[in-house]
Design a protein around this motif. Structure first.
Motif, PDB file in Angstrom:
ATOM      1  N   GLN A 225      10.162   6.977  -9.592  1.00 30.37           N
ATOM      2  CA  GLN A 225      11.392   6.598 -10.124  1.00 30.37           C
ATOM      3  C   GLN A 225      11.186   5.114 -10.983  1.00 30.37           C
ATOM      4  O   GLN A 225      11.917   4.143 -10.927  1.00 30.37           O
ATOM      5  CB  GLN A 225      12.539   6.363  -9.257  1.00 30.37           C
ATOM      6  N   GLY A 226      10.351   5.033 -11.782  1.00 30.39           N
ATOM      7  CA  GLY A 226       9.701   3.816 -12.440  1.00 30.39           C
ATOM      8  C   GLY A 226       9.257   2.639 -11.552  1.00 30.39           C
ATOM      9  O   GLY A 226       8.973   1.656 -11.867  1.00 30.39           O
ATOM     10  N   ASP A 227       9.000   2.918 -10.313  1.00 31.90           N
ATOM     11  CA  ASP A 227       8.595   1.849  -9.209  1.00 31.90           C
ATOM     12  C   ASP A 227       7.161   1.802  -9.150  1.00 31.90           C
ATOM     13  O   ASP A 227       6.771   3.181  -8.897  1.00 31.90           O
ATOM     14  CB  ASP A 227       9.469   1.906  -8.041  1.00 31.90           C
ATOM     15  N   ARG A 228       6.260   0.852  -9.262  1.00 32.47           N
ATOM     16  CA  ARG A 228       5.042   0.835  -8.599  1.00 32.47           C
ATOM     17  C   ARG A 228       4.842  -0.389  -7.642  1.00 32.47           C
ATOM     18  O   ARG A 228       5.570  -0.787  -7.319  1.00 32.47           O
ATOM     19  CB  ARG A 228       4.112   0.341 -10.182  1.00 32.47           C
ATOM     20  N   LEU A 229       3.499   0.030  -6.870  1.00 27.41           N
ATOM     21  CA  LEU A 229       3.081  -1.062  -6.212  1.00 27.41           C
ATOM     22  C   LEU A 229       2.824  -2.378  -6.870  1.00 27.41           C
ATOM     23  O   LEU A 229       2.257  -2.281  -7.821  1.00 27.41           O
ATOM     24  CB  LEU A 229       1.957  -0.753  -5.348  1.00 27.41           C
ATOM     25  N   THR A 230       3.276  -3.499  -6.477  1.00 25.83           N
ATOM     26  CA  THR A 230       2.762  -4.849  -7.037  1.00 25.83           C
ATOM     27  C   THR A 230       1.368  -5.087  -6.768  1.00 25.83           C
ATOM     28  O   THR A 230       0.740  -4.505  -5.898  1.00 25.83           O
ATOM     29  CB  THR A 230       3.671  -6.071  -6.552  1.00 25.83           C
ATOM     30  N   PRO A 231       0.727  -5.774  -7.487  1.00 25.89           N
ATOM     31  CA  PRO A 231      -0.857  -6.125  -6.910  1.00 25.89           C
ATOM     32  C   PRO A 231      -0.845  -6.602  -5.576  1.00 25.89           C
ATOM     33  O   PRO A 231      -1.899  -5.995  -4.967  1.00 25.89           O
ATOM     34  CB  PRO A 231      -0.936  -7.286  -8.001  1.00 25.89           C
ATOM     35  N   ASP A 232       0.176  -7.464  -5.213  1.00 33.27           N
ATOM     36  CA  ASP A 232      -0.113  -7.927  -3.768  1.00 33.27           C
ATOM     37  C   ASP A 232       0.162  -6.729  -2.845  1.00 33.27           C
ATOM     38  O   ASP A 232      -0.474  -6.594  -1.784  1.00 33.27           O
ATOM     39  CB  ASP A 232       0.825  -8.912  -3.317  1.00 33.27           C
ATOM     40  N   GLU A 233       1.160  -5.844  -3.278  1.00 28.69           N
ATOM     41  CA  GLU A 233       1.333  -4.759  -2.163  1.00 28.69           C
ATOM     42  C   GLU A 233       0.179  -3.765  -2.369  1.00 28.69           C
ATOM     43  O   GLU A 233      -0.151  -3.216  -1.357  1.00 28.69           O
ATOM     44  CB  GLU A 233       2.532  -3.801  -2.424  1.00 28.69           C
ATOM     45  N   LEU A 234      -0.333  -3.462  -3.441  1.00 26.94           N
ATOM     46  CA  LEU A 234      -1.553  -2.525  -3.328  1.00 26.94           C
ATOM     47  C   LEU A 234      -2.678  -3.224  -2.643  1.00 26.94           C
ATOM     48  O   LEU A 234      -3.380  -2.316  -1.675  1.00 26.94           O
ATOM     49  CB  LEU A 234      -1.876  -2.483  -4.746  1.00 26.94           C
ATOM     50  N   VAL A 235      -2.993  -4.317  -2.780  1.00 26.63           N
ATOM     51  CA  VAL A 235      -4.048  -5.142  -1.897  1.00 26.63           C
ATOM     52  C   VAL A 235      -3.640  -4.887  -0.401  1.00 26.63           C
ATOM     53  O   VAL A 235      -4.593  -4.790   0.474  1.00 26.63           O
ATOM     54  CB  VAL A 235      -4.319  -6.639  -2.292  1.00 26.63           C
ATOM     55  N   ALA A 236      -2.505  -5.408  -0.038  1.00 28.22           N
ATOM     56  CA  ALA A 236      -2.078  -5.356   1.472  1.00 28.22           C
ATOM     57  C   ALA A 236      -2.417  -3.994   2.051  1.00 28.22           C
ATOM     58  O   ALA A 236      -2.502  -3.881   3.291  1.00 28.22           O
ATOM     59  CB  ALA A 236      -0.902  -6.037   1.608  1.00 28.22           C
ATOM     60  N   ASN A 237      -1.861  -3.195   1.333  1.00 29.94           N
ATOM     61  CA  ASN A 237      -1.620  -1.600   1.860  1.00 29.94           C
ATOM     62  C   ASN A 237      -3.208  -1.183   1.995  1.00 29.94           C
ATOM     63  O   ASN A 237      -3.373  -0.062   2.710  1.00 29.94           O
ATOM     64  CB  ASN A 237      -0.813  -0.768   1.161  1.00 29.94           C
ATOM     65  N   CYS A 238      -4.054  -1.341   1.118  1.00 30.27           N
ATOM     66  CA  CYS A 238      -5.455  -1.097   1.208  1.00 30.27           C
ATOM     67  C   CYS A 238      -6.209  -1.568   2.265  1.00 30.27           C
ATOM     68  O   CYS A 238      -6.752  -0.817   3.105  1.00 30.27           O
ATOM     69  CB  CYS A 238      -6.097  -1.255  -0.154  1.00 30.27           C
ATOM     70  N   ILE A 239      -5.604  -2.771   2.345  1.00 24.73           N
ATOM     71  CA  ILE A 239      -6.424  -3.583   3.704  1.00 24.73           C
ATOM     72  C   ILE A 239      -5.859  -2.889   4.923  1.00 24.73           C
ATOM     73  O   ILE A 239      -6.611  -2.490   6.044  1.00 24.73           O
ATOM     74  CB  ILE A 239      -6.095  -5.034   3.786  1.00 24.73           C
ATOM     75  N   LEU A 240      -4.553  -2.706   4.907  1.00 20.61           N
ATOM     76  CA  LEU A 240      -4.012  -1.877   6.102  1.00 20.61           C
ATOM     77  C   LEU A 240      -4.484  -0.673   6.365  1.00 20.61           C
ATOM     78  O   LEU A 240      -4.751  -0.408   7.708  1.00 20.61           O
ATOM     79  CB  LEU A 240      -2.295  -1.704   5.962  1.00 20.61           C
ATOM     80  N   LEU A 241      -4.843   0.243   5.518  1.00 22.84           N
ATOM     81  CA  LEU A 241      -5.409   1.523   5.639  1.00 22.84           C
ATOM     82  C   LEU A 241      -6.815   1.254   6.171  1.00 22.84           C
ATOM     83  O   LEU A 241      -7.001   2.143   7.081  1.00 22.84           O
ATOM     84  CB  LEU A 241      -5.440   2.201   4.271  1.00 22.84           C
ATOM     85  N   LEU A 242      -7.471   0.517   5.771  1.00 25.14           N
ATOM     86  CA  LEU A 242      -8.754   0.138   6.458  1.00 25.14           C
ATOM     87  C   LEU A 242      -8.644  -0.083   7.773  1.00 25.14           C
ATOM     88  O   LEU A 242      -9.437   0.473   8.856  1.00 25.14           O
ATOM     89  CB  LEU A 242      -9.658  -0.751   5.760  1.00 25.14           C
ATOM     90  N   ASN A 243      -7.844  -1.098   8.244  1.00 27.03           N
ATOM     91  CA  ASN A 243      -7.693  -1.560   9.504  1.00 27.03           C
ATOM     92  C   ASN A 243      -7.146  -0.486  10.632  1.00 27.03           C
ATOM     93  O   ASN A 243      -7.475  -0.239  11.349  1.00 27.03           O
ATOM     94  CB  ASN A 243      -6.826  -2.809   9.478  1.00 27.03           C
ATOM     95  N   ALA A 244      -6.034   0.058   9.963  1.00 28.30           N
ATOM     96  CA  ALA A 244      -5.348   0.969  10.682  1.00 28.30           C
ATOM     97  C   ALA A 244      -6.078   2.471  10.840  1.00 28.30           C
ATOM     98  O   ALA A 244      -5.989   3.102  11.823  1.00 28.30           O
ATOM     99  CB  ALA A 244      -3.946   1.159  10.561  1.00 28.30           C
TER     100      ALA A 244
END
Length: 408
Positions: A225-244
């Motif tokens: 719906q026209g919404d994307r991850l912000t650069p900070d959100e993309l970074v944070a969630n990639c780190i989360l995926l690795l950790n978790a």
């Protein structure tokens, strides 16, 4: 409500928390700990109910300011870690959590996870090939750690030559989830976030210019719906995926192997099923190993609004500690809870959580554990623990091992 202090970082408790948890579960299933300033819940029903209650959440500062909570000013040592926390889905509540999780799930699909099955099998065989002729290895460093870190790295699209950076960054970051971390650990975790974030940001920019078939490319492109991850959100969630995405698998592998080593009858069942290639057996066995010795034994929630639970007043801004390891051994929910019953027919364990914060990486963790145990015991049927006592890393919240020497 009674007051009681549970020293969860006591080495004797970390080594074997289950007798103490069993005692408290019967005598004091709910208590306020004045040292940790948390209300502890130890019974399955209470933990499961509170995990599903949207009046409790993973974060609180979106509702109350630090002044209202009586907190000191933000610690400058953890400025970058705090920013990371603010931008990943695990430590946010609706509507931000709903938005972030929806965007992540569009990229982290069941099809993408299932597509990793063959690669995981090849990685497992490769790790065993490397050690087979030596007759021994450290199950932690040579097997349990490399497998999920490599899988997540490949999933994200981290080049092979950079993957050695990931586990050290993650190991430093997750120290801040323990209770009672030191100032030095805070400084190291913050620096790890800085370095990890810079790395992911540069990789994302590269994928914007030249997309590949990996998760970072998908997350750069994902839109709803026209919404994307912000650069900070993309970074944070990639780190989360690795950790978790690897902590539970690493600890689940070593804890599971240790549990089997201490239960000879179950160990023989595993060897026989591996020899026969019984895939369905390993699906059940992994669920039981995750229940029996919970790799991430405790999670916390904030009370977002005043409520009363079973006559216990929970006030907005209080924190509760949900002892998964205790709930997973509750005799009110599990028959013979202290028995390692690998074919347990019903096993609604708490290990991956419940409610809106249920672990999105659970299917990948299950696939990795099922594959690694099945192939390990097929290839090395005589594998056994090569030490009398296994040492833990020191914390209870992320209860890992320092090493696990094995031989065959």
């Amino acid at each position: 409500m009674e007051t009681y202090h549970l020293n969860i970082n006591d080495p004797a408790f970390v080594y074997d928390p289950y007798p103490k948890l069993a005692e408290l579960r019967e005598r004091l299933p709910v208590f306020f700990d004045p040292v940790w300033k948390k209300i502890f819940f130890l019974r399955y029903e209470d933990i499961a109910t509170l995990l599903r209650d949207k009046r409790l959440g993973r974060s609180i500062t979106h509702i109350l300011s630090r002044d209202e909570l009586g907190w000191p000013p933000p610690n400058p040592l953890t400025k970058d870690f705090d920013h990371f926390q603010e931008n990943h889905m695990l430590d946010n509540e609706p509507p931000k959590h709903t938005r972030l999780k929806g965007l992540m799930l569009k990229a982290f699909t069941p099809a993408r996870v299932e597509g990793l099955r063959g690669r995981i099998e090849r990685l497992v065989h490769g790790l065993i090939d490397r050690a087979e002729d030596q007759g021994r290895m450290d199950l932690l460093k040579d097997y349990a750690e490399p497998l999920p870190v490599t899988v997540i790295a490949e999933l994200l699209g981290v080049p092979e030559e950079d993957r050695h950076l990931l586990r050290p960054w993650s190991a430093k970051i997750v120290k801040l989830y323990e209770l009672g971390y030191t100032e030095e650990q805070a400084r190291e975790a913050n620096q790890a976030v800085v370095e990890f974030s810079a790395y992911i940001r540069a990789l994302a920019e590269e994928r914007r210019r030249r997309p590949k078939d990996d998760l970072i490319s998908a997350l750069v492109e994902v839109e709803e719906q026209g919404d994307r991850l912000t650069p900070d959100e993309l970074v944070a969630n990639c780190i989360l995926l690795l950790n978790a995405g690897h902590e539970a698998t690493v600890n689940g592998t070593t804890a599971g192997f240790l549990a089997l080593s201490r239960n000879p009858e179950a160990l023989e069942q595993v060897k026989e099923a591996a020899a026969r290639g019984q895939l369905e057996f390993f699906k059940l066995a992994v669920e039981e190993l995750l229940r029996y010795d919970t790799p991430l034994p405790m999670f916390e929630r904030w009370v977002l609004e005043d409520l009363e639970y079973k006559g216990i007043p929970l006030k907005r801004g209080q924190e509760v500690a949900l002892m998964y390891a205790s709930g997973n051994r509750d005799p009110r929910k599990f028959a013979l809870p202290d028995k390692l019953w690998l074919t347990r027919p019903e096993n609604p364990h708490l290990t991956f959580g419940l409610g809106i914060h249920y672990c999105i990486g659970a299917p990948l963790a299950r696939l990795e554990l099922q594959t690694s145990f099945r192939i390990l015991f097929k290839r090395l049927p005589n594998i056994h623990l090569a030490t009398d006592r296994v040492e833990y890393t020191g914390g209870f919240v992320i209860r890992g091992h320092k090493a696990m020497p094995v031989a065959w």
